[in-house]
Design an enzyme around this catalytic site. Structure first.
Site, PDB file in Angstrom:
ATOM      1  N   ASP A  16       4.890  28.706   2.787  1.00  0.00           N
ATOM      2  CA  ASP A  16       5.322  27.446   2.153  1.00  0.00           C
ATOM      3  C   ASP A  16       5.360  26.297   3.163  1.00  0.00           C
ATOM      4  O   ASP A  16       6.399  25.662   3.353  1.00  0.00           O
ATOM      5  CB  ASP A  16       6.703  27.598   1.514  1.00  0.00           C
TER       6      ASP A  16
ATOM      7  N   ILE B  52      14.536  24.846  -7.029  1.00  0.00           N
ATOM      8  CA  ILE B  52      13.928  25.209  -5.744  1.00  0.00           C
ATOM      9  C   ILE B  52      12.587  24.483  -5.637  1.00  0.00           C
ATOM     10  O   ILE B  52      12.152  23.791  -6.550  1.00  0.00           O
ATOM     11  CB  ILE B  52      13.745  26.732  -5.561  1.00  0.00           C
TER      12      ILE B  52
ATOM     13  N   TRP C 291      11.054  30.006 -15.003  1.00  0.00           N
ATOM     14  CA  TRP C 291      11.866  29.450 -16.089  1.00  0.00           C
ATOM     15  C   TRP C 291      10.973  28.568 -16.973  1.00  0.00           C
ATOM     16  O   TRP C 291       9.989  29.043 -17.493  1.00  0.00           O
ATOM     17  CB  TRP C 291      13.107  28.752 -15.524  1.00  0.00           C
TER      18      TRP C 291
ATOM     19  N   GLU D 226       4.990  27.128  -9.995  1.00  0.00           N
ATOM     20  CA  GLU D 226       6.035  26.702  -9.063  1.00  0.00           C
ATOM     21  C   GLU D 226       5.408  25.875  -7.940  1.00  0.00           C
ATOM     22  O   GLU D 226       4.231  25.537  -7.959  1.00  0.00           O
ATOM     23  CB  GLU D 226       6.778  27.922  -8.501  1.00  0.00           C
TER      24      GLU D 226
END
Length: 321
Positions: free
Chosen positions: A41, A154, A173, A208
């Site tokens: 990341d 996040i 989610w 994400e």
């Protein structure tokens, strides 16, 4: 950006349902790098003092330094120890997926703290005059989420647009979200609405790691689809859509909304470079660069830093060199 292995299996299955909306599946290899390449990341910036710093998941926000963007050295961590409030969200004080930017004479480092498989999560922020590891002052929580929320706080990334400050975030989610920040504090404005930018049609909504950049009259939303964190079995890939408004709606080049699973495929695994994702964009001497991690099939699936030049075609869509 982490999630249970059971979800990784579902995400891999969901991959087959996602239509290819992008260009031919031929992807450039990352730029040749040397030194300490292990990273996850990554967020990268060229420092005002010269050279580059990359921060990442791992350690107390792991740091790498480079003089030339080619050779990278381990530079310890952003913090000597985790701030005490991190333990509210992670029993080991383990931060994830940082984002570095510069404004108002300071560097701003956003990051997330959470645990596998929960959206009991928080995004925090720290500042530094130099941007170097060991110089950061933490300022606490920017935004939180809990099990009653339909998003996960996040994977933050910040963008300035039309005199206002915005933060994208989100993981699984219901996907990718955006909220306005107070430019003085760097934290979410009280009562600010949470905008919805992207999701997948079906659970587990495997998208994400958002990052928004502006080019010309459009804003571009980059995001990591499918599953990370499984070494060479990771199915991460990077997709992108665009909008004339920072808050969306974002669509791909076919017009399919990213809220309906759209997104042009920018980069996917190829050869030894498995599961590229966790991406961010930085500007260096007038050029745009994509930073991401991949899992090296020639090195037991070790996560490593990938850098590619980001260019724009005549229609304003990004591609990699």
């Amino acid at each position: 950006m982490k999630f249970p292995r059971s979800v990784a299996v579902l995400a891999a299955a969901a991959l087959a349902l996602l239509p290819a909306t992008a260009r031919a599946a031929e992807y450039p290899d990352p730029e040749p790098l040397t030194g300490q390449q292990v990273i996850h990341d990554p967020t990268v910036v060229r420092l005002g003092s010269g050279g580059y710093v990359a921060y990442s998941t791992g350690g107390v926000i792991g740091a790498r330094l480079s003089k030339d963007r080619v050779r990278w050295e381990d530079a310890g961590d952003a913090f000597a120890a985790p701030p005490s409030w991190w333990y509210e969200y992670n029993p080991t004080g383990d931060p994830w997926a940082p984002d570095i930017s510069h404004r108002a004479g300071r560097y701003w480092l956003y990051y997330a703290v959470s645990s596998w498989g929960t959206n009991h999560s928080a995004i925090g922020v720290a500042t530094s005059r130099s941007g170097l590891p060991g110089t950061w002052t933490d300022h606490g929580k920017v935004l939180t989420s809990d099990t009653t929320d339909t998003w996960n706080a996040i994977d933050p990334a910040v963008i300035r647009a039309d005199g206002r400050l915005w933060m994208t975030f989100g993981s699984y989610w219901t996907g990718i979200r955006m909220v306005e920040l107070d430019p003085e504090t760097g934290k979410a404005r009280a009562g600010a609405p949470v905008h919805h930018l992207a999701t997948r049609p079906d659970a587990p909504y495997a998208v994400e790691g958002p990052y928004v950049v502006r080019h010309g009259r459009h804003f571009y939303l980059f995001a990591s689809y499918d599953a990370c964190c499984a070494g060479v079995n990771s199915t991460y890939r990077i997709r992108v859509g665009r909008s004339t408004s920072v808050t969306g709606p974002y669509t791909d080049s076919t017009g399919r909304p990213m809220l309906e699973g759209g997104g042009d495929l920018l980069l996917a695994g190829h050869g030894r470079y498995a599961g590229p994702g966790g991406e961010s964009v930085f500007r260096d001497r007038g050029q745009d660069w994509l930073a991401y991690h991949y899992y090296d099939a020639d090195d037991n699936g070790m996560p490593k830093l990938g850098l590619n030049r980001l260019t724009w075609n005549a229609d304003g869509w990004p591609s990699l060199r």
